[in-house]
Design an enzyme around this catalytic site. Structure first.
Site, PDB file in Angstrom:
ATOM      1  N   VAL A  11      14.344 -81.279  -7.500  1.00  0.00           N
ATOM      2  CA  VAL A  11      14.055 -82.688  -7.178  1.00  0.00           C
ATOM      3  C   VAL A  11      12.758 -83.149  -7.844  1.00  0.00           C
ATOM      4  O   VAL A  11      12.715 -84.211  -8.480  1.00  0.00           O
ATOM      5  CB  VAL A  11      13.997 -82.874  -5.639  1.00  0.00           C
ATOM      6  CG1 VAL A  11      13.437 -84.239  -5.271  1.00  0.00           C
ATOM      7  CG2 VAL A  11      15.393 -82.711  -5.054  1.00  0.00           C
ATOM      8  N   GLU A 154      15.918 -88.059  -1.070  1.00  0.00           N
ATOM      9  CA  GLU A 154      16.570 -88.001  -2.377  1.00  0.00           C
ATOM     10  C   GLU A 154      18.048 -87.658  -2.197  1.00  0.00           C
ATOM     11  O   GLU A 154      18.393 -86.802  -1.395  1.00  0.00           O
ATOM     12  CB  GLU A 154      15.870 -86.939  -3.248  1.00  0.00           C
ATOM     13  CG  GLU A 154      16.423 -86.828  -4.638  1.00  0.00           C
ATOM     14  CD  GLU A 154      16.514 -88.174  -5.338  1.00  0.00           C
ATOM     15  OE1 GLU A 154      15.488 -88.845  -5.511  1.00  0.00           O
ATOM     16  OE2 GLU A 154      17.635 -88.562  -5.723  1.00  0.00           O
ATOM     17  N   LEU A 156      20.129 -87.159  -5.111  1.00  0.00           N
ATOM     18  CA  LEU A 156      20.709 -86.708  -6.390  1.00  0.00           C
ATOM     19  C   LEU A 156      21.567 -85.474  -6.191  1.00  0.00           C
ATOM     20  O   LEU A 156      21.395 -84.711  -5.250  1.00  0.00           O
ATOM     21  CB  LEU A 156      19.612 -86.429  -7.422  1.00  0.00           C
ATOM     22  CG  LEU A 156      18.550 -85.369  -7.144  1.00  0.00           C
ATOM     23  CD1 LEU A 156      19.061 -83.960  -7.339  1.00  0.00           C
ATOM     24  CD2 LEU A 156      17.359 -85.603  -8.056  1.00  0.00           C
ATOM     25  N   GLU A 158      22.742 -81.946  -7.953  1.00  0.00           N
ATOM     26  CA  GLU A 158      22.473 -81.011  -9.053  1.00  0.00           C
ATOM     27  C   GLU A 158      23.656 -81.074 -10.008  1.00  0.00           C
ATOM     28  O   GLU A 158      24.800 -81.177  -9.594  1.00  0.00           O
ATOM     29  CB  GLU A 158      22.297 -79.592  -8.512  1.00  0.00           C
ATOM     30  CG  GLU A 158      20.981 -79.435  -7.779  1.00  0.00           C
ATOM     31  CD  GLU A 158      20.786 -78.036  -7.191  1.00  0.00           C
ATOM     32  OE1 GLU A 158      21.441 -77.091  -7.649  1.00  0.00           O
ATOM     33  OE2 GLU A 158      19.972 -77.917  -6.262  1.00  0.00           O
ATOM     34  N   GLY A 259      38.647 -76.151  -0.789  1.00  0.00           N
ATOM     35  CA  GLY A 259      38.184 -75.099  -1.696  1.00  0.00           C
ATOM     36  C   GLY A 259      37.716 -73.887  -0.924  1.00  0.00           C
ATOM     37  O   GLY A 259      38.050 -73.718   0.263  1.00  0.00           O
ATOM     38  N   GLY A 263      28.382 -74.619  -0.761  1.00  0.00           N
ATOM     39  CA  GLY A 263      27.150 -73.826  -0.768  1.00  0.00           C
ATOM     40  C   GLY A 263      26.014 -74.709  -1.252  1.00  0.00           C
ATOM     41  O   GLY A 263      25.995 -75.911  -0.985  1.00  0.00           O
ATOM     42  N   CYS A 266      21.428 -77.537  -0.179  1.00  0.00           N
ATOM     43  CA  CYS A 266      21.295 -78.672   0.733  1.00  0.00           C
ATOM     44  C   CYS A 266      22.256 -78.650   1.915  1.00  0.00           C
ATOM     45  O   CYS A 266      21.809 -78.577   3.057  1.00  0.00           O
ATOM     46  CB  CYS A 266      21.449 -79.971  -0.051  1.00  0.00           C
ATOM     47  SG  CYS A 266      20.084 -80.248  -1.177  1.00  0.00           S
ATOM     48  N   LYS A 327      28.230 -74.803  -7.691  1.00  0.00           N
ATOM     49  CA  LYS A 327      29.117 -75.859  -8.204  1.00  0.00           C
ATOM     50  C   LYS A 327      28.881 -75.981  -9.702  1.00  0.00           C
ATOM     51  O   LYS A 327      27.874 -75.447 -10.218  1.00  0.00           O
ATOM     52  CB  LYS A 327      28.877 -77.186  -7.491  1.00  0.00           C
ATOM     53  CG  LYS A 327      27.534 -77.814  -7.791  1.00  0.00           C
ATOM     54  CD  LYS A 327      27.493 -79.204  -7.202  1.00  0.00           C
ATOM     55  CE  LYS A 327      26.186 -79.889  -7.459  1.00  0.00           C
ATOM     56  NZ  LYS A 327      26.101 -81.220  -6.959  1.00  0.00           N
TER      57      LYS A 327
HETATM   58  N1  LIG Z   1      18.264 -79.579  -4.898  1.00  0.00           N
HETATM   59  C1  LIG Z   1      18.891 -80.691  -4.568  1.00  0.00           C
HETATM   60  O1  LIG Z   1      19.979 -80.988  -5.064  1.00  0.00           O
HETATM   61  C2  LIG Z   1      18.271 -81.641  -3.560  1.00  0.00           C
HETATM   62  C3  LIG Z   1      18.798 -82.930  -3.437  1.00  0.00           C
HETATM   63  C4  LIG Z   1      18.230 -83.797  -2.518  1.00  0.00           C
HETATM   64  C5  LIG Z   1      17.164 -83.394  -1.732  1.00  0.00           C
HETATM   65  N2  LIG Z   1      16.683 -82.130  -1.868  1.00  0.00           N
HETATM   66  C6  LIG Z   1      15.536 -81.744  -1.047  1.00  0.00           C
HETATM   67  O2  LIG Z   1      14.366 -81.809  -1.873  1.00  0.00           O
HETATM   68  C7  LIG Z   1      13.442 -80.780  -1.508  1.00  0.00           C
HETATM   69  C8  LIG Z   1      13.146 -79.913  -2.706  1.00  0.00           C
HETATM   70  O3  LIG Z   1      14.351 -79.276  -3.093  1.00  0.00           O
HETATM   71  P1  LIG Z   1      14.475 -78.485  -4.485  1.00  0.00           P
HETATM   72  O4  LIG Z   1      15.895 -78.075  -4.603  1.00  0.00           O
HETATM   73  O5  LIG Z   1      13.842 -79.298  -5.559  1.00  0.00           O
HETATM   74  O6  LIG Z   1      13.577 -77.211  -4.165  1.00  0.00           O
HETATM   75  P2  LIG Z   1      13.106 -76.082  -5.193  1.00  0.00           P
HETATM   76  O7  LIG Z   1      13.032 -74.835  -4.389  1.00  0.00           O
HETATM   77  O8  LIG Z   1      13.929 -76.110  -6.426  1.00  0.00           O
HETATM   78  O9  LIG Z   1      11.632 -76.550  -5.609  1.00  0.00           O
HETATM   79  C9  LIG Z   1      10.563 -76.618  -4.704  1.00  0.00           C
HETATM   80  C10 LIG Z   1       9.286 -76.357  -5.487  1.00  0.00           C
HETATM   81  O10 LIG Z   1       8.165 -76.627  -4.676  1.00  0.00           O
HETATM   82  C11 LIG Z   1       7.134 -75.709  -5.032  1.00  0.00           C
HETATM   83  N3  LIG Z   1       6.136 -75.698  -3.957  1.00  0.00           N
HETATM   84  C12 LIG Z   1       6.201 -75.187  -2.707  1.00  0.00           C
HETATM   85  N4  LIG Z   1       5.058 -75.426  -2.038  1.00  0.00           N
HETATM   86  C13 LIG Z   1       4.243 -76.101  -2.867  1.00  0.00           C
HETATM   87  C14 LIG Z   1       2.936 -76.637  -2.757  1.00  0.00           C
HETATM   88  N5  LIG Z   1       2.231 -76.547  -1.618  1.00  0.00           N
HETATM   89  N6  LIG Z   1       2.398 -77.260  -3.820  1.00  0.00           N
HETATM   90  C15 LIG Z   1       3.085 -77.360  -4.967  1.00  0.00           C
HETATM   91  N7  LIG Z   1       4.335 -76.889  -5.144  1.00  0.00           N
HETATM   92  C16 LIG Z   1       4.912 -76.265  -4.103  1.00  0.00           C
HETATM   93  C17 LIG Z   1       7.888 -74.400  -5.228  1.00  0.00           C
HETATM   94  O11 LIG Z   1       7.129 -73.491  -5.987  1.00  0.00           O
HETATM   95  C18 LIG Z   1       9.133 -74.901  -5.952  1.00  0.00           C
HETATM   96  O12 LIG Z   1       8.978 -74.874  -7.367  1.00  0.00           O
HETATM   97  C19 LIG Z   1      14.089 -80.029  -0.350  1.00  0.00           C
HETATM   98  O13 LIG Z   1      13.631 -80.567   0.858  1.00  0.00           O
HETATM   99  C20 LIG Z   1      15.571 -80.322  -0.525  1.00  0.00           C
HETATM  100  O14 LIG Z   1      16.278 -80.253   0.691  1.00  0.00           O
HETATM  101  C21 LIG Z   1      17.204 -81.245  -2.778  1.00  0.00           C
END
Ligand SMILES: NC(=O)c1ccc[n+]([C@@H]2O[C@H](COP(=O)([O-])OP(=O)(O)OC[C@H]3O[C@@H](n4cnc5c(N)ncnc54)[C@H](O)[C@@H]3O)[C@@H](O)[C@H]2O)c1
Length: 458
Positions: A11, A154, A156, A158, A259, A263, A266, A327
């Site tokens: 994100v 958010e 979005l 992946e 399916g 997984g 989220c 996915k």
């Molecule tokens: N992945 C998705 O498709 C998606 C979609 C919508 C919402 N979200 C939400 O967005 C959030 C982030 O998800 P993601 O998939 O990007 O996670 P991710 O695990 O890919 O990335 C999180 C990042 O945050 C960093 N981090 C942790 N603590 C930190 C700090 N104190 N300072 C700086 N960096 C720090 C980690 O090192 C990591 O790189 C989650 O709450 C998730 O539920 C994810």
């Protein structure tokens, strides 16, 4: 605008790159030093279509940079996004420690009014906690700086993250201040073009909207998975049913595919977190529990079909697996159905030959190394290598190259012509006409016969 994004994961990195693409100056901060060093050298930490060229172009233009600490951000930010992970804790609730740490770091860093935007998926009421953490850090510095905390969940996906970010259906913003409202409008108008698609609400409503959206989508999938089990027993094709109900405007076609289970990072954790929020409020969420249970069972459907064909002991059985990511379009294997399948097959003694177009490095990182060193699992270099000598093919992730395969190549490589299609990608009749025994999910036929395989002892 000067923007800081805390967390450079799926994100945060997409958010940073897209806002830089729109002309803003963005600094992405991540505590993972290796990730930051790689990004500074143009090495992407994740696979996401279109992300790498966007990051490279904006770095070259001087609008996007990366640092490992908020203290190193030189420009005073007008907006700080929190986009750190909120994984499940041991009880299933959202673990918010990274969000709180980010909030403390913000309080220790800001010197002027700014808007703190929570993009992480966080439990209802989190914005208040973020505000408290920042305020307490500011008071340690004897500063009385004004700031606003906004919820901007958010949505979005992946694999389509750039497209979703740049062309969202809508943007949800929870806030209570006019200053913040003006800044959020300025930020998002270039993307939305019209303010009507920017939905302002109060902070808690926005926080809850994210969980309910994911729970709703997971519910649709689990509902169709449940119906697929029934269809299978009654000789009905769930794919025809899906088309039949998806064309009803009251229902709509999205998220109706049966399916082998959902997984990713989220749906599973967000459904669990919502259950915990309900329990904390003395409420037993019957539907959410059912959604989870069905999904857990659904992840067992592929191994169950393989056992029905070959017996409980899979010694001597070679299974080709196409797809490891949760996915298509991503290398993310968090809570992927492939993990349950691999674990089950290997524990039962099968040899697994697996291939994924982009998730092979992720697989090497997260799968038990003993599987690889012992030869129980072979990660093949090419899609068709996985089929060599295979007694069956299990399709787990519907990547495009798997959906339109070379049938004669498949037949020249496989020992037995059996397809177990975990994503209903193939036309059963076409596959049967081509000489394959075909089993999909809820497609009217159940594997019932135990197959003999030649047991090769080492
Ligand atoms: N992945 C998705 O498709 C998606 C979609 C919508 C919402 N979200 C939400 O967005 C959030 C982030 O998800 P993601 O998939 O990007 O996670 P991710 O695990 O890919 O990335 C999180 C990042 O945050 C960093 N981090 C942790 N603590 C930190 C700090 N104190 N300072 C700086 N960096 C720090 C980690 O090192 C990591 O790189 C989650 O709450 C998730 O539920 C994810």
């Amino acid at each position: 605008m000067n923007i800081t994004v805390i967390g450079a994961g799926y994100v945060g990195l997409v958010t940073g790159a897209c806002f830089a693409e729109l002309g803003n100056h963005v600094t992405c901060v991540d505590i993972n030093e290796q990730k930051i060093a790689n990004l500074q050298n143009g090495i992407m930490p994740i696979y996401e279509p279109g992300l790498e060229p966007m990051v490279m172009a904006n770095m070259a233009a001087g609008r996007l940079n990366f640092t490992k600490s908020l203290a190193e951000v030189s420009a005073e930010p007008q907006v700080v996004f929190i986009a750190v992970g909120t994984p499940s804790d041991k009880d299933g609730a959202a673990d918010v420690k990274y969000v709180l740490e980010a909030a403390r770091n913000i309080g220790a860093r800001i010197n002027d009014y700014c808007v703190i935007v929570d993009k992480s998926t966080v439990p209802v009421g989190m914005a208040d906690q973020v505000q408290q953490q920042i305020r307490s850090e500011l008071s340690k510095r004897n500063l009385a700086i004004q700031f606003d905390v906004v919820s901007n969940p958010e949505f979005l996906r992946e694999g389509a993250a750039i497209e979703d970010f740049m062309r969202p259906d809508r943007v949800i913003v929870g806030l209570s201040s006019n200053n913040a409202k003006k800044i959020m409008l300025d930020l998002y108008l270039p993307i939305l073009r019209s303010p009507e698609r920017l939905y302002f609400m109060n902070v808690k409503d926005a926080e809850m909207t994210k969980y309910v959206a994911n729970a709703m989508l997971a519910t649709r999938i689990s509902f169709m998975n449940e119906m697929s089990v029934l269809c299978e027993r009654m000789g009905v094709d769930i794919e025809q049913v899906r088309i039949g109900i998806g064309s009803d405007a009251r229902i709509g076609a999205a998220f109706l595919n049966a399916g082998c289970g959902y997984g990713g990072s989220c749906f599973p954790k967000d459904v669990r977190a919502l259950i915990k929020m309900a329990e904390k409020n003395d409420f037993a969420p019957l539907i959410l529990h059912a959604v989870e249970d069905r999904n857990a069972q659904q992840k067992n459907v592929l191994p169950q079909k393989i056992v029905a064909l070959f017996g409980e002991d899979l010694t001597g059985v070679t299974v080709a697996v196409w797809g490891l990511a949760f996915k298509p379009g991503t290398d993310d294997m968090r809570e992927a159905s492939s993990l349950v399948l691999l674990d089950n097959l290997i524990k039962r003694g099968a040899k697994v030959q697996a291939y994924d177009p982009v998730a092979m490095p992720a697989a090497r990182n997260i799968l038990p190394s003993e599987w690889l060193t012992s030869g129980k699992l072979v990660l093949t270099e090419h899609q068709y290598d996985a089929l060599k000598g295979a007694d069956a093919l299990a399709l787990v992730t519907e990547w495009k190259p798997f959906c339109y395969p070379d049938i004669s190549a498949m037949k020249s490589l496989m020992k037995q012509y059996i397809i177990i299609d975990g994503r209903n990608q193939y036309d059963p009749r076409q596959m049967r006409d081509a000489g394959f025994e075909y089993y999909g999910i809820g497609r009217g036929s159940i594997p019932a016969r135990s197959r003999q395989v030649e047991v090769v002892t080492a």
